[in-house]
Design an enzyme around this catalytic site. Sequence first.
Site, short mmCIF file in Angstrom:
data_model
loop_
_atom_site.label_atom_id
_atom_site.label_comp_id
_atom_site.label_asym_id
_atom_site.label_seq_id
_atom_site.Cartn_x
_atom_site.Cartn_y
_atom_site.Cartn_z
N VAL A 7 7.31 2.59 4.17
CA VAL A 7 8.28 1.91 3.32
C VAL A 7 7.84 1.97 1.86
CG1 VAL A 7 9.43 -0.29 2.81
CG2 VAL A 7 9.10 0.43 5.18
N CYS A 8 6.55 1.75 1.59
CA CYS A 8 6.05 1.80 0.22
C CYS A 8 6.18 3.21 -0.36
CB CYS A 8 4.60 1.35 0.16
SG CYS A 8 4.33 -0.37 0.64
N ALA A 9 5.89 4.21 0.44
CA ALA A 9 6.01 5.60 -0.01
C ALA A 9 7.46 5.93 -0.33
CB ALA A 9 5.46 6.55 1.06
N SER A 52 0.84 -1.20 0.00
CA SER A 52 0.00 0.00 0.00
C SER A 52 0.87 1.24 0.00
CB SER A 52 -0.92 0.03 1.23
OG SER A 52 -1.61 1.26 1.28
N THR A 110 8.54 4.03 -3.55
CA THR A 110 7.96 4.66 -4.74
C THR A 110 8.71 5.95 -5.07
OG1 THR A 110 5.81 3.66 -4.28
CG2 THR A 110 5.83 5.56 -5.76
#
Length: 172
Positions: free
Chosen positions: A60-62, A55, A65
């Site tokens: 971590v995903c932010a 998500s 990305t």
Amino acid sequence: MPTLTKLKGNDVALYGNQVNVGDNAPVVTLPNRGLEEVTVGGAQDKAQLIVAVPSLDTPVCAMETAKFNNQAASVEGATVYVVSMDLPFAAKRFCSTEGIENLQVLSDFRDKCFSAAYGTLIAEGPLRGLSARAVFVVGKDGKVVYKELVDEITAEPDYEAALNALKEAAAK
């Protein structure tokens, strides 16, 4: 035996077709943040970096990305995709807020076809139904030339290895 990753040290089984280096990358069509259909995988005129994340609304995903937005998107002859289960509306807001302009953010929310086709669908535990963290590089011929299924969902991928594989695939 199911493919496993870990979430905070605990084994988590994954569901779906395990795609490995040398395999043909499955062709999947997903909506982008503007609800336009985008096809990933298969043979295309550019190398593809396909990044699967649980998500965009997690730190971590932010961060992942943003790093790929800044680094991988500058590779000539390559297209960069980030695939999550986030709704396209949330992805649009995220990209606007975070300044994500150099890659395409796609949503697997409809039928989880990407996660099932690439073997990243989390089958159990608190993140069941989301995607595990993984990175695939697909050559122009549609073959997977690099794969990293990140061992720990909360950890970042090996950016340098993924970027080197992408640069090599794009140069061919």
